[in-house]
Scaffold this motif. Structure first.
Motif, mmCIF file in Angstrom:
data_model
loop_
_atom_site.group_PDB
_atom_site.id
_atom_site.type_symbol
_atom_site.label_atom_id
_atom_site.label_comp_id
_atom_site.label_asym_id
_atom_site.label_seq_id
_atom_site.Cartn_x
_atom_site.Cartn_y
_atom_site.Cartn_z
ATOM 1 N N SER A 82 113.707 57.090 -30.629
ATOM 2 C CA SER A 82 112.751 57.716 -31.488
ATOM 3 C C SER A 82 111.456 57.438 -30.945
ATOM 4 C CB SER A 82 112.861 56.990 -32.914
ATOM 5 O OG SER A 82 112.585 55.709 -32.831
ATOM 6 N N LYS A 83 111.450 56.661 -29.856
ATOM 7 C CA LYS A 83 110.073 56.420 -29.245
ATOM 8 C C LYS A 83 109.402 57.508 -28.443
ATOM 9 C CE LYS A 83 110.211 51.420 -28.219
ATOM 10 N NZ LYS A 83 109.899 50.294 -27.261
ATOM 11 N N ARG A 84 108.114 57.612 -28.561
ATOM 12 C CA ARG A 84 107.307 58.536 -27.822
ATOM 13 C C ARG A 84 106.144 57.925 -27.133
ATOM 14 N NH1 ARG A 84 108.132 63.977 -29.709
ATOM 15 N NH2 ARG A 84 109.600 64.096 -31.646
ATOM 16 N N GLY A 85 105.555 58.532 -26.188
ATOM 17 C CA GLY A 85 104.691 57.981 -25.316
ATOM 18 C C GLY A 85 104.963 56.697 -24.600
ATOM 19 N N THR A 86 106.179 56.912 -23.945
ATOM 20 C CA THR A 86 106.609 55.508 -23.123
ATOM 21 C C THR A 86 106.147 55.780 -21.615
ATOM 22 O OG1 THR A 86 108.687 56.617 -22.519
ATOM 23 C CG2 THR A 86 108.450 55.488 -24.605
ATOM 24 N N THR A 87 106.362 54.639 -20.837
ATOM 25 C CA THR A 87 106.269 54.959 -19.516
ATOM 26 C C THR A 87 107.245 55.091 -18.557
ATOM 27 O OG1 THR A 87 106.846 52.445 -19.314
ATOM 28 C CG2 THR A 87 104.414 52.909 -19.570
ATOM 29 N N ASN A 88 108.341 55.829 -19.425
ATOM 30 C CA ASN A 88 109.703 56.077 -18.746
ATOM 31 C C ASN A 88 109.562 57.519 -18.430
ATOM 32 O OD1 ASN A 88 112.143 56.980 -18.341
ATOM 33 N ND2 ASN A 88 113.019 55.181 -19.084
ATOM 34 N N PHE A 90 111.804 59.504 -16.829
ATOM 35 C CA PHE A 90 112.973 60.178 -17.327
ATOM 36 C C PHE A 90 113.161 60.657 -18.724
ATOM 37 C CE2 PHE A 90 115.084 57.201 -13.932
ATOM 38 C CZ PHE A 90 115.073 58.133 -12.901
ATOM 39 N N TYR A 91 112.847 59.779 -19.509
ATOM 40 C CA TYR A 91 112.839 59.867 -20.861
ATOM 41 C C TYR A 91 111.659 60.862 -21.483
ATOM 42 C CZ TYR A 91 112.635 58.611 -25.963
ATOM 43 O OH TYR A 91 112.673 58.739 -27.157
ATOM 44 N N GLU A 92 110.605 60.640 -20.901
ATOM 45 C CA GLU A 92 109.323 61.614 -21.476
ATOM 46 C C GLU A 92 109.658 63.005 -21.042
ATOM 47 O OE1 GLU A 92 107.042 60.850 -23.660
ATOM 48 O OE2 GLU A 92 108.036 58.834 -23.650
ATOM 49 N N SER A 93 110.258 63.274 -19.765
ATOM 50 C CA SER A 93 110.386 64.484 -19.253
ATOM 51 C C SER A 93 111.583 65.278 -20.149
ATOM 52 C CB SER A 93 110.742 64.386 -17.803
ATOM 53 O OG SER A 93 109.559 64.043 -17.074
ATOM 54 N N TRP A 94 112.684 64.310 -20.249
ATOM 55 C CA TRP A 94 113.843 65.304 -20.759
ATOM 56 C C TRP A 94 114.020 65.108 -22.190
ATOM 57 C CZ3 TRP A 94 116.453 68.864 -18.185
ATOM 58 C CH2 TRP A 94 116.376 68.823 -16.898
ATOM 59 N N VAL A 95 113.653 64.043 -23.060
ATOM 60 C CA VAL A 95 113.707 63.981 -24.567
ATOM 61 C C VAL A 95 112.506 64.247 -25.033
ATOM 62 C CG1 VAL A 95 114.017 62.624 -26.059
ATOM 63 C CG2 VAL A 95 115.219 62.363 -24.197
ATOM 64 N N ASN A 96 111.008 63.966 -24.679
ATOM 65 C CA ASN A 96 109.889 64.253 -25.436
ATOM 66 C C ASN A 96 109.025 65.449 -25.165
ATOM 67 O OD1 ASN A 96 110.308 62.044 -27.008
ATOM 68 N ND2 ASN A 96 109.249 60.703 -25.805
ATOM 69 N N GLU A 97 109.477 66.004 -23.908
ATOM 70 C CA GLU A 97 108.368 66.851 -23.664
ATOM 71 C C GLU A 97 109.101 68.254 -23.561
ATOM 72 O OE1 GLU A 97 105.584 66.197 -20.353
ATOM 73 O OE2 GLU A 97 105.912 63.970 -20.525
ATOM 74 N N ILE A 98 110.235 68.475 -22.709
ATOM 75 C CA ILE A 98 110.506 69.665 -22.672
ATOM 76 C C ILE A 98 111.373 70.376 -23.961
ATOM 77 C CG2 ILE A 98 112.930 69.049 -21.895
ATOM 78 C CD1 ILE A 98 111.147 72.227 -20.394
ATOM 79 N N ASP A 99 111.076 71.537 -24.239
ATOM 80 C CA ASP A 99 111.581 72.069 -25.717
ATOM 81 C C ASP A 99 111.377 73.452 -25.653
ATOM 82 O OD1 ASP A 99 112.301 70.838 -28.587
ATOM 83 O OD2 ASP A 99 111.033 72.632 -28.809
ATOM 84 N N ILE A 100 112.507 73.975 -26.301
ATOM 85 C CA ILE A 100 112.314 75.630 -26.372
ATOM 86 C C ILE A 100 111.131 76.150 -27.144
ATOM 87 C CG2 ILE A 100 113.257 75.808 -28.722
ATOM 88 C CD1 ILE A 100 114.203 78.037 -25.935
ATOM 89 N N ARG A 101 110.478 75.418 -27.911
ATOM 90 C CA ARG A 101 109.125 75.677 -28.623
ATOM 91 C C ARG A 101 107.973 76.060 -27.352
ATOM 92 N NH1 ARG A 101 112.227 72.768 -31.516
ATOM 93 N NH2 ARG A 101 112.361 72.904 -33.779
ATOM 94 N N GLU A 102 108.082 75.148 -26.372
ATOM 95 C CA GLU A 102 107.250 75.313 -25.250
ATOM 96 C C GLU A 102 107.552 76.298 -24.488
ATOM 97 O OE1 GLU A 102 104.390 73.487 -24.708
ATOM 98 O OE2 GLU A 102 104.636 72.085 -26.350
ATOM 99 N N LEU A 103 108.780 76.555 -24.256
ATOM 100 C CA LEU A 103 109.405 77.478 -23.269
ATOM 101 C C LEU A 103 109.149 79.200 -23.855
ATOM 102 C CD1 LEU A 103 112.586 75.680 -22.210
ATOM 103 C CD2 LEU A 103 110.447 76.246 -20.909
#
Length: 591
Positions: A82-88, A90-103
């Motif tokens: 459920s975390k956001r804004g991490t230093t990971n 992998f996680y930020e790119s594939w879970v938190n950032e990419i999304d159909i709403r952006e695409l």
């Protein structure tokens, strides 16, 4: 002491790149914990491993590119999705950032510009820029990462490379053919390392920013390997002739030995040694570039020809781990009726499937893959024991209706873009599957050529403690079916009686953070309200794209007529589109 060499190959996955990212997160955490335990003098296996090479296609190629950055800096491992804004990254790119709403935004649609993709690739540009850039603070070299870490990204070069088919044939017509299965190679370099790179490799300098460090090129290459045709923007790469000598289909071992003699593309002299290529998803021509990683590993000192070395668990000294979110499980269709399948739509459907499958079939590798048991090739693939139990234990749903383990697998593997919770689920499942793989399957006998010397160097008390805590049984069944593996006609554990009964993990789990069993990952759902919102965005993007395309029609009456019909078309398809999405999402959608 010798080091066990590891290559990591990542197959194409589309939105299920979230699963691959989760596997890589846990793998790195396990390695960090093991090496910390060794440095602290704990009673743990003391052999060494070295990650030498990454290979990847499409989403797997993007994950490989991110790995080249992340393995040289500290980052947070994700236990709470459920975390956001991490230093990971992998996680930020594939879970938190990419999304159909952006695409589905329209930031890419500029007046007078050409339409290069049905989806807005702006978010892809932003993620690549943010993620594939080193922090430039003093990097943290990990002892298990090769100083010459090498990266291969699979590409599909739409310009193609011409090769002559003539040879010395006076009087014949000039025959040439185009080769589209491309790749690009990178290698990490460090300040003052003095490393001489092969002509086929591009340097990634951890001490330099932007283009001078090679990072701009890596960003473009990563976007190119993931540029799903038509849906995402193709990418232009500037290439050098030397990268293609020897040609891409030759192995690394062949290029070192010069056998067969290298041949060059038949490029006209006026083009010169540098030229631009147009590239789309590497998965079109090589969706599972296992051969890139294996060829590179085999070429490392001591040179390995495969065969008996990797079939003998005591002699195996290197291995490729493939992360395969969608492993192929195609079977011969015993009920196929050619007469019924002769219709035009059925033939077209099967033709597309045949072309895709054939481009991913490497018959030249089958002999090596299928010749005996190998301890040089391992696969991590999605598995959810709780899901299987639910659908095969007499519950309300019949076994035939069991959904795939990955929630990103819906909608032709684009489903993960529709809901963050799906991506978070698959990321956590990737971590869980990686833990089981390292604990139960990525093992070798205690008298293996790499593991035995390190165990023998321990005093008797530490040796007994390591054996007592870490020893495992030999893996002897297929993970899913439980069918016994065979070697020379005998069950594998029996055939391995020659080996020490104690098998040791190649990457042991050495702290509670990685050794405590990870909990089952609950299935997630997307709400009907979100589906309706996404349908609205799809239609908005559709109207914007059509508006630009119609703007190129010279006849203004025709242009006006077609533009006027767009609202009606959108109204007409909205409800059927919503129903189709809900049907495809199945149990992953709330009403």
């Amino acid at each position: 002491m010798a080091t066990f060499k590891i290559g990591i190959n990542m197959a194409g996955a589309i939105s299920a790149g979230a699963y691959t990212a989760g596997v890589l997160d846990f793998l790195t955490e396990a390695l960090d914990e093991w090496y910390n335990a060794k440095a602290s003098g704990e009673a743990v296996p003391m052999h060494d491993v070295s990650i030498e090479v990454f290979s990847g296609a499409s989403a797997g190629g993007m994950c490989a590119a991110i790995s080249a950055v992340m393995l040289h800096e500290d980052f947070e491992h994700i236990h709470d999705t459920s975390k956001r804004g991490t230093t990971n990254r992998f996680y930020e790119s594939w879970v938190n950032e990419i999304d159909i709403r952006e695409l589905l935004k329209t930031d890419d649609l500029k007046p007078g510009a050409s339409i290069v993709s049905l989806l807005d690739s702006t978010i892809v540009n932003r993620i690549a820029s943010d993620t594939l850039t080193p922090s430039y603070s003093p990097y943290s070299p990990r002892p298990y990462v090769s100083q010459n870490l090498t990266l291969f990204l699979s590409l599909t070069n739409l310009r193609g490379l011409p090769y002559s088919l003539n040879g010395a044939a006076p009087g014949s017509i000039e025959e040439t053919t185009l080769f589209y299965g491309d790749r690009i190679r990178f290698e990490i370099v460090r300040a003052n390392s003095g490393t001489l790179l092969p002509q086929s490799a591009h340097a990634l300098d951890l001490t330099k920013a932007g283009s001078s460090g090679g990072w701009d090129l890596l960003q473009t290459a990563a976007m190119a390997t993931g540029a799903f045709p038509v849906l995402l923007a193709p990418r232009i790469l500037q290439r050098n002739l030397g990268e293609y000598i020897p040609p891409m289909w030759e192995s690394v071992v062949s290029s070192i030995s010069g056998t067969p003699p290298p041949i060059a593309p038949n490029i006209p002299p006026e083009v010169g040694s540098s030229f631009a290529t147009l590239n789309v998803d590497g998965g079109v021509t090589n969706n599972d570039p296992f051969n890139y990683a294996q060829d590179y590993l085999f070429a490392l000192d001591p040179l390995c020809t495969g065969g008996e070395t990797l079939q003998d668990p005591m002699r195996a000294d290197r291995a490729v781990i493939s992360i395969a979110p969608f492993p192929t499980t195609d079977k011969f269709d015993t009920g196929f009726d050619p007469a019924k399948e002769s219709g035009i739509f059925s033939v077209l459907s099967r033709l597309v499937a045949a072309l895709i499958s054939q481009t991913r079939f490497f018959g030249e590798s089958l002999n090596q893959i299928m010749t005996g048991t190998t301890f040089g090739r391992f696969v991590i693939a999605p598995s959810d024991a709780e899901l299987v139990l639910k659908y095969h234990s007499g519950g309300s749903a019949p076994p035939a209706k069991q959904p795939p383990a990955l929630q990103c697998a819906t909608l032709g593997a684009f489903g993960g873009f529709f809901e963050r919770a799906f991506r978070a689920h698959d990321y956590a499942l990737g971590r869980r599957n990686c833990q089981k793989f390292l604990r139960d399957y990525f093992v070798l006998p205690a008298n293996n050529v790499i593991i035995e010397p390190a165990l023998d160097a321990l005093d008797s008390k530490a040796h007994a403690a390591v054996i007592g805590k870490f020893s495992r049984n030999a893996p002897g069944v297929y993970a899913e079916s439980g069918e016994a593996l065979q070697r020379n006609g005998r069950p594998l554990p029996m055939a391995q009686a020659m080996a020490d009964n104690n098998w040791i993990p190649i990457i042991p789990l050495c702290s509670n953070a990685v050794s405590d069993p990870l909990p089952p990952v609950p299935r997630e759902r997307i709400s009907g309200a979100n589906v309706r919102l996404i349908v609205g965005l799809i239609l908005k993007r559709f109207r914007a794209v059509i508006h630009m395309l119609l703007g190129q029609i010279p006849s203004w009456p025709l242009r006006f007529f077609l533009q006027a019909g767009q609202p009606f078309i959108a109204w007409l398809v909205r409800r059927p589109l919503e129903k189709a999405l809900v049907r495809e999402l199945s149990d992953s959608c709330w009403p």
